[in-house]
Scaffold this motif. Structure first.
Motif, PDB file in Angstrom:
ATOM      1  N   PHE A 191       7.514  -4.344   1.367  1.00 58.93           N
ATOM      2  CA  PHE A 191       8.113  -4.355   2.703  1.00 58.93           C
ATOM      3  C   PHE A 191       8.436  -2.922   3.112  1.00 58.93           C
ATOM      4  CE2 PHE A 191      11.157  -5.557  -0.614  1.00 58.93           C
ATOM      5  CZ  PHE A 191      12.072  -4.516  -0.551  1.00 58.93           C
ATOM      6  N   THR A 192       8.687  -2.740   4.405  1.00 60.99           N
ATOM      7  CA  THR A 192       9.000  -1.396   4.903  1.00 60.99           C
ATOM      8  C   THR A 192      10.511  -1.289   5.106  1.00 60.99           C
ATOM      9  OG1 THR A 192       8.669  -2.125   7.171  1.00 60.99           O
ATOM     10  CG2 THR A 192       6.757  -1.267   6.032  1.00 60.99           C
ATOM     11  N   PHE A 193      11.009  -0.064   5.231  1.00 58.91           N
ATOM     12  CA  PHE A 193      12.458   0.167   5.304  1.00 58.91           C
ATOM     13  C   PHE A 193      12.909   0.361   6.757  1.00 58.91           C
ATOM     14  CE2 PHE A 193      12.569   2.337   0.810  1.00 58.91           C
ATOM     15  CZ  PHE A 193      12.152   1.136   0.253  1.00 58.91           C
ATOM     16  N   ASN A 194      13.966  -0.348   7.132  1.00 58.48           N
ATOM     17  CA  ASN A 194      14.556  -0.152   8.463  1.00 58.48           C
ATOM     18  C   ASN A 194      15.567   0.986   8.385  1.00 58.48           C
ATOM     19  OD1 ASN A 194      13.083  -2.402   9.031  1.00 58.48           O
ATOM     20  ND2 ASN A 194      14.811  -3.769   9.348  1.00 58.48           N
ATOM     21  N   SER A 233       7.441   3.582   6.515  1.00 58.62           N
ATOM     22  CA  SER A 233       6.437   2.743   5.873  1.00 58.62           C
ATOM     23  C   SER A 233       5.476   3.666   5.125  1.00 58.62           C
ATOM     24  CB  SER A 233       5.707   1.922   6.948  1.00 58.62           C
ATOM     25  OG  SER A 233       4.745   1.092   6.332  1.00 58.62           O
ATOM     26  N   GLY A 234       4.274   3.171   4.856  1.00 57.09           N
ATOM     27  CA  GLY A 234       3.284   3.986   4.127  1.00 57.09           C
ATOM     28  C   GLY A 234       3.341   3.710   2.637  1.00 57.09           C
ATOM     29  N   PRO A 235       2.302   4.126   1.897  1.00 55.65           N
ATOM     30  CA  PRO A 235       2.197   3.823   0.464  1.00 55.65           C
ATOM     31  C   PRO A 235       3.430   4.187  -0.366  1.00 55.65           C
ATOM     32  CG  PRO A 235       0.133   4.723   1.262  1.00 55.65           C
ATOM     33  CD  PRO A 235       1.098   4.807   2.413  1.00 55.65           C
ATOM     34  N   ALA A 236       4.066   5.324  -0.089  1.00 59.09           N
ATOM     35  CA  ALA A 236       5.229   5.736  -0.901  1.00 59.09           C
ATOM     36  C   ALA A 236       6.354   4.714  -0.797  1.00 59.09           C
ATOM     37  CB  ALA A 236       5.729   7.110  -0.465  1.00 59.09           C
ATOM     38  N   ILE A 237       6.573   4.207   0.414  1.00 55.40           N
ATOM     39  CA  ILE A 237       7.648   3.229   0.647  1.00 55.40           C
ATOM     40  C   ILE A 237       7.262   1.855   0.096  1.00 55.40           C
ATOM     41  CG2 ILE A 237       8.930   2.004   2.456  1.00 55.40           C
ATOM     42  CD1 ILE A 237       9.817   4.944   2.126  1.00 55.40           C
ATOM     43  N   LEU A 238       6.019   1.441   0.340  1.00 50.89           N
ATOM     44  CA  LEU A 238       5.579   0.120  -0.123  1.00 50.89           C
ATOM     45  C   LEU A 238       5.613   0.026  -1.649  1.00 50.89           C
ATOM     46  CD1 LEU A 238       2.678  -0.401   2.399  1.00 50.89           C
ATOM     47  CD2 LEU A 238       4.833  -1.654   2.355  1.00 50.89           C
ATOM     48  N   LYS A 239       5.200   1.127  -2.300  1.00 53.74           N
ATOM     49  CA  LYS A 239       5.239   1.155  -3.776  1.00 53.74           C
ATOM     50  C   LYS A 239       6.668   0.973  -4.259  1.00 53.74           C
ATOM     51  CE  LYS A 239       2.788   4.910  -4.704  1.00 53.74           C
ATOM     52  NZ  LYS A 239       2.135   6.052  -5.373  1.00 53.74           N
ATOM     53  N   LEU A 240       7.573   1.701  -3.605  1.00 55.17           N
ATOM     54  CA  LEU A 240       8.985   1.627  -3.978  1.00 55.17           C
ATOM     55  C   LEU A 240       9.510   0.205  -3.792  1.00 55.17           C
ATOM     56  CD1 LEU A 240      10.692   3.955  -4.973  1.00 55.17           C
ATOM     57  CD2 LEU A 240      11.568   4.282  -2.680  1.00 55.17           C
ATOM     58  N   SER A 241       9.090  -0.449  -2.711  1.00 55.76           N
ATOM     59  CA  SER A 241       9.574  -1.804  -2.438  1.00 55.76           C
ATOM     60  C   SER A 241       9.038  -2.795  -3.470  1.00 55.76           C
ATOM     61  CB  SER A 241       9.176  -2.241  -1.029  1.00 55.76           C
ATOM     62  OG  SER A 241       7.827  -2.653  -0.975  1.00 55.76           O
ATOM     63  N   ALA A 242       7.813  -2.559  -3.943  1.00 53.20           N
ATOM     64  CA  ALA A 242       7.234  -3.468  -4.942  1.00 53.20           C
ATOM     65  C   ALA A 242       7.929  -3.308  -6.288  1.00 53.20           C
ATOM     66  CB  ALA A 242       5.733  -3.203  -5.085  1.00 53.20           C
ATOM     67  N   TRP A 243       8.089  -2.051  -6.713  1.00 53.96           N
ATOM     68  CA  TRP A 243       8.736  -1.829  -8.014  1.00 53.96           C
ATOM     69  C   TRP A 243      10.207  -2.187  -7.960  1.00 53.96           C
ATOM     70  CZ3 TRP A 243       3.876  -0.014  -8.390  1.00 53.96           C
ATOM     71  CH2 TRP A 243       3.291  -0.071  -9.665  1.00 53.96           C
ATOM     72  N   GLY A 244      10.794  -2.053  -6.781  1.00 50.17           N
ATOM     73  CA  GLY A 244      12.223  -2.320  -6.664  1.00 50.17           C
ATOM     74  C   GLY A 244      12.536  -3.675  -6.077  1.00 50.17           C
ATOM     75  N   ALA A 245      11.538  -4.575  -6.034  1.00 50.60           N
ATOM     76  CA  ALA A 245      11.724  -5.864  -5.343  1.00 50.60           C
ATOM     77  C   ALA A 245      13.033  -6.564  -5.723  1.00 50.60           C
ATOM     78  CB  ALA A 245      10.536  -6.789  -5.615  1.00 50.60           C
ATOM     79  N   ARG A 246      13.306  -6.647  -7.026  1.00 53.57           N
ATOM     80  CA  ARG A 246      14.533  -7.345  -7.477  1.00 53.57           C
ATOM     81  C   ARG A 246      15.784  -6.527  -7.192  1.00 53.57           C
ATOM     82  NH1 ARG A 246      14.025 -12.343  -8.516  1.00 53.57           N
ATOM     83  NH2 ARG A 246      11.903 -12.824  -9.012  1.00 53.57           N
ATOM     84  N   ILE A 247      15.713  -5.244  -7.554  1.00 52.05           N
ATOM     85  CA  ILE A 247      16.893  -4.367  -7.408  1.00 52.05           C
ATOM     86  C   ILE A 247      17.324  -4.279  -5.944  1.00 52.05           C
ATOM     87  CG2 ILE A 247      17.699  -1.973  -7.690  1.00 52.05           C
ATOM     88  CD1 ILE A 247      15.630  -1.784 -10.051  1.00 52.05           C
TER      89      ILE A 247
END
Length: 402
Positions: A191-194, A233-247
């Protein structure tokens, strides 16, 4: 009326079709059916990759490929040694679909249309005599003696072997829970960050190569970042959202991030460089032109945020202003307040507990003759064709086992 099949695959998506086709090719005598609750099959394939279907990724080394999976990295290592991206390319070529590699490693059909993949699956399954039944919403599954019984709203089915390929379907997860399987509760991934912040308000569409960290966690990522109307948004943010999904879910999507706009340049180096620029460009206006690989608009915004006016010359910069600017460039703090779903590539972290699956066969460790393929299990990946690769690999291994 009850219909009998040797194998029933529940879920008419990518994993379901790939599995059924591979089983039928290895054993044409088996009577196989695919049950799909919607009126149409392969709907997610149709919209994936912006309608082009990002089939896989050009990463051909299993030990490298697993690194794109926040959940499933350890479990997929063995399976990827059996069926990896190279095998996917070969499989589709054998079935008349040629794939191409794009600059970022993503792979698409040469036709640039997901319809090519859909046609391939539909034609092949028809040729192999696989029965495809739509409008079949499963209401219950249970085992009687050594046979699985599946009830939909209008039919009953019996099968010796049952394959579940229903993706992130909470209703099916609930049924499997009743059969004794543990479900890792689903949370959004990708997901992307607001972010509402004056520094980026006027900059939608601007991108930069950055490194990002989430405050008070070990979460960090590097890559392109894109400023959007609602935040980042963009790959850097999406990667962070995937790895941090639970946190990030546990933080209720309220957290602080640090952005280094210069990616791998630290604050001390940045300060040093700014002091050199002060000597070299003394008569020039600081805000006017970016001396780094940042767009002029982003540079100007960071200069103003450092308390430097748009007219200030390099020569007039105070020590304090240089320190502030170095900090804005390498340790900019932003407050994230909520998330937005990324395009239609909606991915969920969660599903059947990986400890309950035999990854040599994709069979349940709890029930004999119950198998899983694709996203129904607690495996998910970042964007780029990796979620599909998991579907192909699990389907192939399962088909071999059966």
């Amino acid at each position: 009326m009850t219909q009998n099949f040797d194998i029933i695959v529940v879920g008419g998506g990518a994993a379901g079709f790939f599995t059924a086709i591979n089983i039928a090719e290895k054993n044409p005598k088996l009577k196989i059916a695919i049950l799909e609750r919607a009126a149409d099959v392969l709907q997610k394939v149709r919209i994936s990759g912006g309608g082009r279907c990002n089939v896989t990724h050009a990463c051909f080394e299993p030990n490298e490929l697993v690194k794109f999976y926040p959940r499933g990295e350890k479990e997929l290592r063995g399976p990827f040694h059996q069926f990896c991206s190279g095998d996917t390319i070969e499989w589709f070529e054998k079935h008349g679909v040629e794939l191409k590699i794009e600059e970022d490693g993503r792979m698409f059909p040469v036709s640039n249309s997901s319809q090519t993949i859909i046609d391939c699956f539909l034609q092949t399954s028809k040729k192999l005599g696989i029965t495809v039944l739509t409008g079949q919403s499963v209401q219950s599954i249970y085992k009687k003696d050594s046979v699985w019984k599946i009830e939909t709203q209008n039919e009953n089915y019996l099968t010796e072997k049952l394959v579940m390929a229903t993706g992130s379907n909470p209703k099916i997860w609930e049924m499997l829970q009743q059969q004794g399987h543990a479900i890792i509760s689903p949370v959004p991934s990708l997901f992307t960050f607001n972010i509402k912040d004056a520094r980026i308000k006027e900059l939608p569409g601007v991108s930069a190569l950055v490194s990002v960290k989430v405050k008070d966690t070990k979460l960090a990522s590097t890559g392109p970042l894109l400023i959007t109307h609602w935040g980042m948004s963009g790959p850097a943010i999406l990667k962070l959202s995937a790895w941090g999904a639970r946190i990030l879910h546990d933080k209720n999507y309220q957290f602080t991030i640090f952005i280094n706009w210069l990616n791998d340049v630290d604050t001390v180096e940045a300060e040093q460089h700014l002091r050199e620029l002060k000597q070299e460009h003394s008569k020039k206006t600081v805000a006017k032109k970016s001396p780094f690989e940042l767009t002029n608009r982003l540079w100007e915004s960071l200069v103003l945020a450092s308390g430097i006016s748009s007219e200030t010359k390099w020569a007039d910069l105070s020590k304090n202003q240089i320190q502030n600017l170095a900090k804005q460039l390498t340790q900019a703090t932003f407050q994230v307040n909520g998330k937005s779903t990324f395009k239609e590539e909606f991915v969920t972290a969660g599903g059947i507990d990986l400890k309950e699956i035999n990854f040599k066969t994709m069979e349940s460790k709890i029930h004999e003759n119950l198998y899983f393929a694709g996203e129904i299990v607690n495996i998910d990946a970042i964007t780029g064709g990796f979620n599909f690769q998991n579907a192909w690999t699990s389907g192939f291994i399962l088909a071999n086992a059966i």
